[in-house]
Write an enzyme that holds these catalytic residues in place. Structure first.
Site, mmCIF file in Angstrom:
data_model
loop_
_atom_site.group_PDB
_atom_site.id
_atom_site.type_symbol
_atom_site.label_atom_id
_atom_site.label_comp_id
_atom_site.label_asym_id
_atom_site.label_seq_id
_atom_site.Cartn_x
_atom_site.Cartn_y
_atom_site.Cartn_z
ATOM 1 N N ASP A 15 -3.836 -17.827 2.151
ATOM 2 C CA ASP A 15 -5.119 -18.313 1.650
ATOM 3 C C ASP A 15 -5.688 -19.261 2.390
ATOM 4 O OD1 ASP A 15 -2.774 -19.807 1.019
ATOM 5 O OD2 ASP A 15 -3.233 -20.392 -0.743
ATOM 6 N N TYR A 18 0.955 -1.218 0.096
ATOM 7 C CA TYR A 18 0.052 0.146 0.021
ATOM 8 C C TYR A 18 0.732 1.142 0.079
ATOM 9 C CZ TYR A 18 -4.186 -3.035 0.861
ATOM 10 O OH TYR A 18 -4.958 -3.797 0.940
ATOM 11 N N LYS A 52 2.770 -15.314 2.756
ATOM 12 C CA LYS A 52 2.650 -16.091 1.542
ATOM 13 C C LYS A 52 3.873 -16.603 1.393
ATOM 14 C CE LYS A 52 0.170 -18.037 -2.105
ATOM 15 N NZ LYS A 52 -0.507 -19.274 -1.733
ATOM 16 N N ASP A 79 -11.336 -7.811 7.764
ATOM 17 C CA ASP A 79 -12.620 -7.632 7.034
ATOM 18 C C ASP A 79 -13.484 -8.991 7.219
ATOM 19 O OD1 ASP A 79 -12.384 -4.980 6.221
ATOM 20 O OD2 ASP A 79 -13.493 -5.108 4.436
ATOM 21 N N ASP A 102 -5.429 -6.056 5.788
ATOM 22 C CA ASP A 102 -6.745 -5.556 5.377
ATOM 23 C C ASP A 102 -7.851 -6.403 5.016
ATOM 24 O OD1 ASP A 102 -8.277 -3.378 4.477
ATOM 25 O OD2 ASP A 102 -7.544 -3.523 2.471
HETATM 26 C C1 IPM Z 1 -9.266 -0.116 6.131
HETATM 27 C C2 IPM Z 1 -9.740 0.476 4.830
HETATM 28 C C3 IPM Z 1 -8.609 0.987 4.350
HETATM 29 C C4 IPM Z 1 -7.394 0.062 3.851
HETATM 30 C C5 IPM Z 1 -8.987 1.897 2.686
HETATM 31 C C6 IPM Z 1 -10.305 2.360 3.053
HETATM 32 C C7 IPM Z 1 -7.911 2.753 2.312
HETATM 33 O O1 IPM Z 1 -10.183 -0.796 4.111
HETATM 34 O O2 IPM Z 1 -8.961 0.641 7.040
HETATM 35 O O3 IPM Z 1 -9.039 -1.421 6.290
HETATM 36 O O4 IPM Z 1 -7.423 -0.309 2.994
HETATM 37 O O5 IPM Z 1 -6.582 0.197 4.798
HETATM 38 MG MG MG Z 2 -9.944 -2.458 4.823
#
Ligand code: IPM
Ligand code: MG
Length: 367
Positions: free
Chosen positions: A221, A142, A189, A249, A245
């Protein structure tokens, strides 16, 4: 104690939920004899609209001059068409990089009061869910070199890590595990990526400093699969920016309560941390008093604990949230569906953003 807190309400429901976080912080200040002063600043789409820049320098300067930073959410479809370097998300990456908050702690916990919302079968979640994801936040792909060839036919992003960047995350992973169930899973990975192999080398070289922690490695994975197959096997997961990231989620969704989950982004402790709910800006319900403020309120608890060393105060906020849930109060996102929703509604326990804030404050005052 006196503390200054930069507020970044941001976009969508951001202003709705940050307002409730502030009210809860004020209730804490009153109860425990502190003084919190707030400095609201612009970032994200709100800043693009106001000054044409997702992260004005003044915002970063103010954040760095405060003791802590509370952020609501940034982004929304309104700014989807703006060029990459101007997107609201740039504000987030710029804040993380500019504040040097390299470690992101994302606890994925299932609140027992909300277990019906967990999408996994009962036999899989069994004893509940309590995972801490420690995500590297200011390095890797990133932040690495990226670009496009002159003819536009080629594009690249680069995953690059240094040993010190890896070591500070893994040490946080190990020390967090020491305070929990003493298990650390390093996700990578390494069967493909050289950078992952460096993560493994560093992990193996510092493992001796944490002899009580049971460390394991897992490919990303497989980890994605194991999280839905047997999430109870995880205690702390430490991983790179992109893998963290994605997995955070997934982990948040399996708790069934994405509207409940907080996060803290921390640096080396010499500057402020950045606290935010992990959910997004939900523009469809912005300004309608529908958003769940609890993830933001729980992020304030993390702020109290990590930036201000106010453990009692943080415990009080968490206990108040649990009390409100025990008493059956629900915002729409955690009220369930079908018969569950009907029941909450019939009992008059379906509440909006402000009322939920009121209830937490009332629970705090009653303690
Ligand atoms: C998070 C979000 C951010 C990230 C985005 C919005 C840039 O998805 O905080 O996880 O990928 O870090
Ligand atoms: Mg995120």
């Amino acid at each position: 104690m006196e503390k200054t807190i930069a507020l970044i309400p941001g976009d969508g429901i951001g202003p709705d939920i940050v307002a409730e976080g502030v009210r809860v912080l004020d209730a804490i200040a009153k109860k425990f004899g502190h003084l919190f002063t707030y400095k609201p600043v612009l970032a994200g789409g709100a800043a693009i609209d106001a000054v044409g820049d997702p992260l004005p320098q003044e915002t970063l300067d103010t954040c760095l001059a405060c003791d802590s930073v509370l952020l609501g959410a940034v982004g929304g479809p309104k700014w989807d068409a703006v060029p990459g370097h101007m997107r609201p998300e740039k504000a987030l990456l710029g804040l993380r990089g500019g504040m040097k908050v390299y470690a992101n702690l994302r606890p994925a916990v299932m609140f027992k009061q909300l277990s019906a919302a967990c999408p996994l079968k009962n036999e899989i979640v069994g004893q509940g869910l309590d995972i801490l994801i420690v995500r590297e936040l200011t390095g890797g792909i990133y932040f690495g070199d990226r670009g496009r060839s002159a003819d536009g036919n080629e594009a690249w992003d680069t995953e690059k890590y240094t040993k010190p960047e890896i070591e500070r995350i893994l040490r946080l992973g190990f020390s967090s595990a020491m305070k929990r169930r003493k298990k650390l899973c390093v996700v990578d990975k390494a069967n493909i990526l050289e950078s992952s192999r460096l993560w493994r080398d560093v992990a193996q070289s510092i493992q001796k400093d944490y002899p009580e922690v049971e460390m394991s490695f897992m490919y990303v994975d497989n980890a994605a699969m194991q999280l839905v197959r047997n999430p109870g096997q995880f205690d702390v997961i430490a991983t790179s920016n992109m893998f963290g990231d994605i997995l955070s989620d997934e982990a948040s969704q399996i708790t069934g309560s994405i509207g409940m989950l907080a996060s803290a982004s921390l640096g080396d402790g010499t500057g402020p941390g950045l606290y935010e709910p992990i959910h997004g800006s939900a523009p469809d319900i912005a300004g309608q008093d529908k958003a769940n403020p609890l993830a933001t309120i729980l992020s304030c608890a993390m702020m109290l604990r990590y930036d201000f060393d106010m453990g009692k105060e943080a415990d009080a906020v968490e206990a108040a949230v649990n009390r409100v849930l025990d008493d059956g109060w629900r915002t729409g996102d955690i009220a369930g569906t079908g018969a569950d929703w009907d029941k909450v509604k019939a009992e008059g326990k379906l509440v909006g953003t402000k009322r939920m804030g009121d209830l937490v404050i009332k629970a705090l005052e009653a303690m």
